[in-house]
Design an enzyme around this catalytic site. Structure first.
Site, short mmCIF file in Angstrom:
data_model
loop_
_atom_site.label_atom_id
_atom_site.label_comp_id
_atom_site.label_asym_id
_atom_site.label_seq_id
_atom_site.Cartn_x
_atom_site.Cartn_y
_atom_site.Cartn_z
N GLU A 181 30.69 33.15 30.83
CA GLU A 181 32.13 32.94 30.63
C GLU A 181 32.37 31.61 29.92
OE1 GLU A 181 35.09 33.86 33.74
OE2 GLU A 181 35.57 31.72 33.66
N LYS A 236 39.87 22.12 24.64
CA LYS A 236 41.19 21.49 24.50
C LYS A 236 41.35 20.75 23.18
CE LYS A 236 43.72 20.42 27.56
NZ LYS A 236 45.03 20.97 27.98
N THR A 260 38.27 33.27 28.69
CA THR A 260 39.43 33.15 29.57
C THR A 260 40.72 33.17 28.77
OG1 THR A 260 39.47 30.74 29.56
CG2 THR A 260 38.07 31.81 31.20
N TRP A 261 41.80 33.49 29.44
CA TRP A 261 43.09 33.69 28.80
C TRP A 261 44.09 32.65 29.29
CZ3 TRP A 261 45.32 36.22 24.95
CH2 TRP A 261 46.70 36.39 24.94
N ARG A 266 45.70 39.27 37.59
CA ARG A 266 47.08 39.03 37.95
C ARG A 266 47.58 37.71 37.37
NH1 ARG A 266 49.40 37.37 43.91
NH2 ARG A 266 51.61 37.37 43.37
N TYR A 285 37.24 39.55 45.44
CA TYR A 285 36.96 38.33 46.19
C TYR A 285 36.06 38.68 47.37
CZ TYR A 285 40.82 36.62 43.40
OH TYR A 285 41.63 36.27 42.35
N ASP A 335 42.15 43.07 51.41
CA ASP A 335 42.09 43.26 49.96
C ASP A 335 41.68 44.67 49.55
OD1 ASP A 335 42.70 40.62 49.76
OD2 ASP A 335 40.80 39.99 48.85
N LYS A 377 43.14 49.59 42.17
CA LYS A 377 42.84 49.16 40.79
C LYS A 377 41.77 50.05 40.16
CE LYS A 377 42.25 44.70 41.83
NZ LYS A 377 42.01 43.22 41.63
#
Length: 673
Positions: free
Chosen positions: A21, A26, A53-54, A112, A158, A176, A183
């Site tokens: 990932e 920056k 990542t978003w 989410r 998780y 969960d 999902k």
């Protein structure tokens, strides 16, 4: 490009795989260095896929797409784009999905994101407000409805349960499970977990999913998320934010070396390698995979991957064909066991000598053309070039050695190996926030209101900062933790500044040659000495800034300080922008923490400069905006929001560095006189 599930299904039985990932850096310099790092890691490590990542909205989202394009198109890596859906309007989700499709990205990790805020409405085109995406399952359904099977969709899980104070059950796997089942039934193709260090909790989690009565997880790829340990403070903060439990046995190992950053990394490699090895030995219905949260760093993850035999090596690869005569490696690269930061590690296997490739076959086979020149040298080679041996430095073994920091090239490649944070080196791809998800309060609306209430005056805000320094308030919007040990040594000075309405968000005391083993100020290898310049960063009213600026630029003080200042409008001022400083050779870079250690160059893990300050200032004022959006449309909420927005528009963020590190009280006396 292929879907992730297609690539997993094509693996030979029992073949492990891994993914990496990355987040958008920056700074432009960080992006440039990440490009080189990605090229090196893709060549030496060969992940099955990478994830990006978003950051929702604006320039952060654009940077995510640019990084996805680099991975997917330029490097040819199968790429999975994270997509958070809460606090995003439908048209922004549509735009992100269309952009991903245009880039050839066929994999989406549907998340989410931050809890929904009242002021993020979703228009149905007719003016009515509609909350299209409240949970990740809403995004999964939306993608399946609009794009059918085009995208391979992953969802998060998780192992220890998702901690959300709005749920009375708290952190619970059983709580969960119904949502995770929903999902998957909505169309998710694989599950990727949050980081964890409690391997027993993970075993229980995966076993529960595989045996779930719904049967939806029976053969579904479940990919555990692994976090290499880069520093003691970083891993403590990360586990706190993610609510991942740290077993006592693991924490004891880190506590034993917490004052030595190099040893923390080495022990961290041991810990994560042991977790991976344990999971590798557990039964799985398909190929066993692992996902690594790299934090845009490479050395630790490279060691873990080789230690655990996760790096793929096909017999058809040129650099995997073993020859009898050893090939000499340049730059004193050793084929023996390598070391991390100078300490030997136990290798899972030694690198063997490899057949030397030709230019036409390194790093991959090129098409041999008859023309005297090639139109695409990355993928073509002339007949003459095809017979030229490639330089040894291009071999995969040597590229891996560089990724692990070996030799002079390796030291240059992994120069940012020491912890990078807000005031790390802005050239580093790892500079900035911890996860690359953009500006966030890292908590729900209910938690924020419970902590900070409904401020109605500047005095109320001042009180929050004072309580945080005193220890009665666990967090402020700019810090999720209380004062560290060294900040406690300047607690009285910080309180005096905050009582003036000068709200401090970062600081450190002056230190002159304290031993690296010192329990409060020490860091780095043993038998060294560490130094610090005092600095403080604070928000102060515009009128107060005018007064302070006049003082900082006075002839009696200006030679001893450097400063940077910015406001929400983007106005920027600094001590380096005046003609006198330039004439004196000021370059705008201030090393405020450094260490001298036996057998090493001077190490400077903390640097304050214009590019890093500007990047942080944008984020710091963005946090004011996030705080304001906590408050809803009611009269009480609107009062607090109006106050915060007004303060944001008025204050300046100022960082002041005092160069007299031998003068313990120099900075504080100057500011408080």
């Amino acid at each position: 490009m292929e879907k992730i599930t297609t690539k997993i299904a094509a693996l030979p039985p029992g073949t492990p795989y891994f993914s990496l990932e990355f987040f958008p850096p920056k700074t432009p310099m960080g992006s440039s260095n990440l490009r080189a790092r990605l090229a090196r890691m893709s060549h030496s490590l060969r992940p099955l896929f990478v994830t990006v990542t978003w950051g929702a909205g604006g320039s952060t989202a654009d940077r995510s797409l640019e990084l996805a394009e680099l991975c997917q198109r330029e490097l040819g890596l199968t790429t999975c784009l994270h997509l958070t859906c809460t606090n995003m309007k439908r048209e922004l989700v549509d735009r992100a999905l269309e952009d991903a499709k245009a880039l050839g990205v066929r994999n989406i990790l549907a998340l989410r994101g931050d809890p929904p805020r009242e002021d993020y409405g979703y228009s149905d085109g007719g003016g009515a407000e509609e909350k299209e995406f409240e949970w990740a399952v809403d995004l999964v359904r939306y993608i399946r409805k609009g794009y059918g099977d085009y995208f391979c969709i992953g969802v998060a899980a998780y192992p220890e349960g998702h901690a959300d104070e709005s749920h009375p059950e708290g952190q619970s796997l059983e709580h969960d499970l119904p949502y995770l089942v929903e999902k998957v039934k909505a169309g998710a193709d694989f599950v990727m977990t949050q980081l964890f260090f409690d391997v027993e909790a993970y075993d229980k989690f995966e076993r529960r999913l595989r045996e779930h009565e719904s049967g939806v997880f029976k053969d579904l790829p479940i990919i555990p998320g692994m976090m290499p340990i880069q520093s003691y403070q970083m891993i403590k903060r990360t586990t706190k934010l993610s609510h991942a439990k740290m077993p006592k046995a693991v924490m004891d190992r880190l506590d034993a070396v917490k004052g030595d950053d190099e040893m923390v990394k080495k022990v961290g490699v041991d810990i994560v390698s042991e977790l991976v090895t344990h999971i590798q030995n557990q039964p799985s219905p398909g190929p066993r995979g692992f996902h690594f949260y790299t934090l845009n760093l490479e050395k630790a993850v490279s060691f873990i991957l080789e230690r655990t035999n996760l790096i793929p090596c096909s017999p058809t690869d040129d650099d995997c064909a073993i020859v009898e005569e050893p090939m000499s490696l340049p730059l004193q690269f050793s084929v023996q066991a390598l070391s991390i930061n100078g300490s030997q590690t136990n290798r899972s296997h030694h690198r063997k000598s490899r057949r030397q490739s030709s230019v036409g076959a390194d790093p991959y086979n090129r098409i041999i053309v008859t023309a005297p020149k090639t139109s695409n040298p990355s993928y073509e080679a002339t007949g003459l070039e095809a017979g030229i041996p490639a330089e040894p430095i291009n071999t995969r073994a040597n590229t891996l050695a560089i990724s692990e920091g070996e030799g002079s090239l390796g030291r240059e490649a992994t120069w940012d190996d020491f912890p990078n944070g807000r005031w790390g080196d802005a050239r580093s791809p790892a500079y900035g926030e911890i996860d690359g998800y953009g500006v966030s309060l890292h908590m729900s609306v209910n938690q924020a209101i419970k902590l900070w209430g409904y401020p109605t005056s500047r005095e109320d805000i001042t009180d929050l900062f004072i309580r945080h320094i005193e220890g009665s308030l666990s967090a402020i919007p700019w810090s999720e933790q209380g004062l560290n040990e060294e900040s406690h040594t300047i607690k009285s000075q910080l309180l005096k500044l905050n009582k003036k309405g000068w709200w401090t968000v970062a600081s450190q005391p002056a230190v002159n040659g304290v031993r690296s083993s010192d329990p409060v100020f020490g860091w780095g290898p043993k038998n060294g000495f560490v130094f610090q310049k005092a600095f403080v960063e604070l928000f102060l009213p515009s009128e107060d800034w005018k007064t302070l600026q006049s003082k900082l630029t006075s002839p009696s003080i200006s030679p001893f300080v450097s400063w940077y200042a910015s406001n929400a409008a983007g106005d920027y001022l600094s001590s380096e922008s005046n003609t006198a400083s330039k004439a004196e050779g000021g370059n705008g870079t201030n090393a405020v923490t450094w260490g001298a250690f036996p057998g090493k160059e001077i190490i400077t893990p903390t640097i304050i400069e214009e590019v890093s300050f500007r990047a942080w200032a944008e984020e710091a004022f963005g946090i004011w905006g996030e705080w304001g959006r906590v408050y809803g449309p009611g009269e009480k909420g609107q009062r607090s929001r109006k106050l915060i927005e007004g303060v944001k528009g008025d204050v300046w963020l100022v960082n002041v560095i005092h160069h007299g590190y031998v003068e313990k009280e120099g900075l504080w006396e100057m500011l408080l006189e």
